[in-house]
Design an enzyme around this catalytic site. Structure first.
Site, PDB file in Angstrom:
ATOM      1  N   GLY A  10      13.680  -0.382  -2.273  1.00  0.00           N
ATOM      2  CA  GLY A  10      13.713  -0.767  -3.681  1.00  0.00           C
ATOM      3  C   GLY A  10      14.031   0.411  -4.586  1.00  0.00           C
ATOM      4  O   GLY A  10      14.070   1.569  -4.172  1.00  0.00           O
ATOM      5  N   ASP A  35       6.129  -7.038   7.601  1.00  0.00           N
ATOM      6  CA  ASP A  35       6.096  -8.286   6.840  1.00  0.00           C
ATOM      7  C   ASP A  35       4.859  -8.270   5.952  1.00  0.00           C
ATOM      8  O   ASP A  35       3.732  -8.443   6.429  1.00  0.00           O
ATOM      9  CB  ASP A  35       6.070  -9.481   7.787  1.00  0.00           C
ATOM     10  CG  ASP A  35       6.015 -10.811   7.063  1.00  0.00           C
ATOM     11  OD1 ASP A  35       6.091 -10.829   5.812  1.00  0.00           O
ATOM     12  OD2 ASP A  35       5.892 -11.846   7.753  1.00  0.00           O
ATOM     13  N   THR A 100       2.989  -4.651 -13.561  1.00  0.00           N
ATOM     14  CA  THR A 100       4.046  -5.112 -14.455  1.00  0.00           C
ATOM     15  C   THR A 100       3.521  -5.527 -15.820  1.00  0.00           C
ATOM     16  O   THR A 100       2.346  -5.904 -15.976  1.00  0.00           O
ATOM     17  CB  THR A 100       4.749  -6.329 -13.806  1.00  0.00           C
ATOM     18  OG1 THR A 100       5.670  -6.928 -14.729  1.00  0.00           O
ATOM     19  CG2 THR A 100       3.739  -7.404 -13.409  1.00  0.00           C
ATOM     20  N   TYR A 124       4.485 -15.271 -11.029  1.00  0.00           N
ATOM     21  CA  TYR A 124       4.705 -13.844 -10.772  1.00  0.00           C
ATOM     22  C   TYR A 124       3.644 -13.005 -11.481  1.00  0.00           C
ATOM     23  O   TYR A 124       2.991 -12.146 -10.873  1.00  0.00           O
ATOM     24  CB  TYR A 124       6.104 -13.432 -11.234  1.00  0.00           C
ATOM     25  CG  TYR A 124       6.327 -11.946 -11.243  1.00  0.00           C
ATOM     26  CD1 TYR A 124       6.375 -11.217 -10.065  1.00  0.00           C
ATOM     27  CD2 TYR A 124       6.490 -11.257 -12.450  1.00  0.00           C
ATOM     28  CE1 TYR A 124       6.572  -9.836 -10.075  1.00  0.00           C
ATOM     29  CE2 TYR A 124       6.694  -9.881 -12.476  1.00  0.00           C
ATOM     30  CZ  TYR A 124       6.731  -9.183 -11.281  1.00  0.00           C
ATOM     31  OH  TYR A 124       6.923  -7.822 -11.300  1.00  0.00           O
ATOM     32  N   LYS A 128       0.646 -10.777  -9.690  1.00  0.00           N
ATOM     33  CA  LYS A 128       0.584  -9.332  -9.908  1.00  0.00           C
ATOM     34  C   LYS A 128      -0.771  -8.931 -10.497  1.00  0.00           C
ATOM     35  O   LYS A 128      -1.313  -7.875 -10.153  1.00  0.00           O
ATOM     36  CB  LYS A 128       1.720  -8.889 -10.827  1.00  0.00           C
ATOM     37  CG  LYS A 128       3.099  -8.936 -10.160  1.00  0.00           C
ATOM     38  CD  LYS A 128       3.213  -7.996  -8.963  1.00  0.00           C
ATOM     39  CE  LYS A 128       3.214  -6.548  -9.380  1.00  0.00           C
ATOM     40  NZ  LYS A 128       3.356  -5.635  -8.196  1.00  0.00           N
ATOM     41  N   TRP A 146      11.012  -3.680 -16.885  1.00  0.00           N
ATOM     42  CA  TRP A 146      12.470  -3.621 -17.038  1.00  0.00           C
ATOM     43  C   TRP A 146      13.070  -2.415 -16.281  1.00  0.00           C
ATOM     44  O   TRP A 146      13.852  -1.640 -16.820  1.00  0.00           O
ATOM     45  CB  TRP A 146      12.861  -3.539 -18.519  1.00  0.00           C
ATOM     46  CG  TRP A 146      12.375  -4.643 -19.398  1.00  0.00           C
ATOM     47  CD1 TRP A 146      11.347  -5.515 -19.171  1.00  0.00           C
ATOM     48  CD2 TRP A 146      12.892  -4.997 -20.687  1.00  0.00           C
ATOM     49  NE1 TRP A 146      11.189  -6.379 -20.229  1.00  0.00           N
ATOM     50  CE2 TRP A 146      12.125  -6.088 -21.176  1.00  0.00           C
ATOM     51  CE3 TRP A 146      13.924  -4.482 -21.477  1.00  0.00           C
ATOM     52  CZ2 TRP A 146      12.360  -6.681 -22.407  1.00  0.00           C
ATOM     53  CZ3 TRP A 146      14.148  -5.068 -22.708  1.00  0.00           C
ATOM     54  CH2 TRP A 146      13.391  -6.162 -23.169  1.00  0.00           C
TER      55      TRP A 146
END
Length: 285
Positions: A10, A35, A100, A124, A128, A146
């Site tokens: 990522g 996983d 986030t 989401y 989180k 962002w």
């Protein structure tokens, strides 16, 4: 110091690896290695590696898809974090967990501070927030928003592609926040680690923008550095004009003053870091 980083492929995972301190022996693992939906495997791997520091930069981030895959999002964003904490239990290992702005509902009249009440609007965001809780009271939790970097999957590169392909674009103008350059986020994480930080912290680039503002700046900066050869009209629209499965916060600006005050490293405006990102993108070819 042995450091285990999840989310190796990522944007943040790559930035963390590139900026790791000299005393860090980094093992970065990605989806092919583990996983994260398999809690038992996650706990076993963390226990086997026994890192001094675990940085969880992995997440289920498909915001709209999460609305129909809640169990998977929950397993990765919260269940895996519970398993990581269990794997570290009884050791001196520390956890850094990345979260986030979507844990907030966007109804604030000022930038969100780390300990403001959470009220996520989407699957989401809820998963989180559950991940933050699962990390435990001794974890270092860094919220951001962002995120973008050269070569990554992000809004900037998506806009560059669409601006090259289309005659005009419509972009939402009533969702407000601030972009974040992944290398800057990585640098802040390493500094907080060096300070022995725990608890909740915020990091984004300085300034304020809507997605429309961001798109306009992307086009201007891309034209200036030669990544685009023509301008197209960018039209502001309302969220209601672009319905999505997941509800997003209308205002999710993060107050990063505590982070900057602790680290004493000043603010960098999002447009400055956007320019850096685009120059790196150009260098990639």
């Amino acid at each position: 110091m042995k450091v285990l980083i999840t989310g190796a492929e990522g944007q943040l995972g790559r930035a963390l690896q590139a900026s790791a301190p000299a005393n860090a022996r980094v093992l970065a693992i990605g989806r092919a290695d583990l996983d994260l939906a398999d809690a038992a495997a996650v706990e076993a791997r963390v226990r086997a590696e026994s890192p001094d520091l675990l940085i969880n930069a992995a997440a289920y981030t498909a915001v709209d898809k999460a609305e129909s895959e809640e169990a998977l999002a929950q397993a990765i964003n919260a269940g895996a974090v519970t398993a990581m904490a269990a794997g570290l239990a009884g050791t001196a290992g520390r956890m850094v967990h990345i979260s986030t702005d979507f844990v907030f509902d966007g109804r604030a009249a000022r930038a969100y501070r780390p300990h403001d009440s959470r009220n996520p609007l989407s699957v989401y965001g809820r998963t989180k927030a559950a991940g933050e809780d699962a990390a435990g009271p001794d974890a270092l939790i860094v919220r951001s928003a962002w995120v973008h970097s050269a070569g990554g999957e992000n809004f900037v590169r998506n806009m560059l592609r669409l601006m090259a392909e289309r005659d005009r674009l419509s972009v939402v103008s009533d969702q407000i926040g601030a972009p974040t350059w992944a290398p800057g986020l990585a640098a802040t994480i390493w500094k907080l680690v060096a300070r022995g930080g725990t608890g909740l912290w915020h990091h984004s680039d300085a300034g304020v923008a809507s997605w429309y503002d961001f798109a306009v700046a992307i086009q201007e900066e891309a034209l200036a550095c030669g990544l685009l050869d023509k301008a197209v009209p960018v039209i502001p629209i309302k969220t209601a004009d672009y319905p999505t499965p997941a509800q997003r916060p209308a205002f999710s600006l993060l107050d990063c003053s505590a982070t900057r005050g602790l680290l004493g490293d000043g603010y960098t405006h999002w447009r400055t870091n956007l320019r850096r990102m685009l120059l790196e993108e150009k260098a990639l070819g």
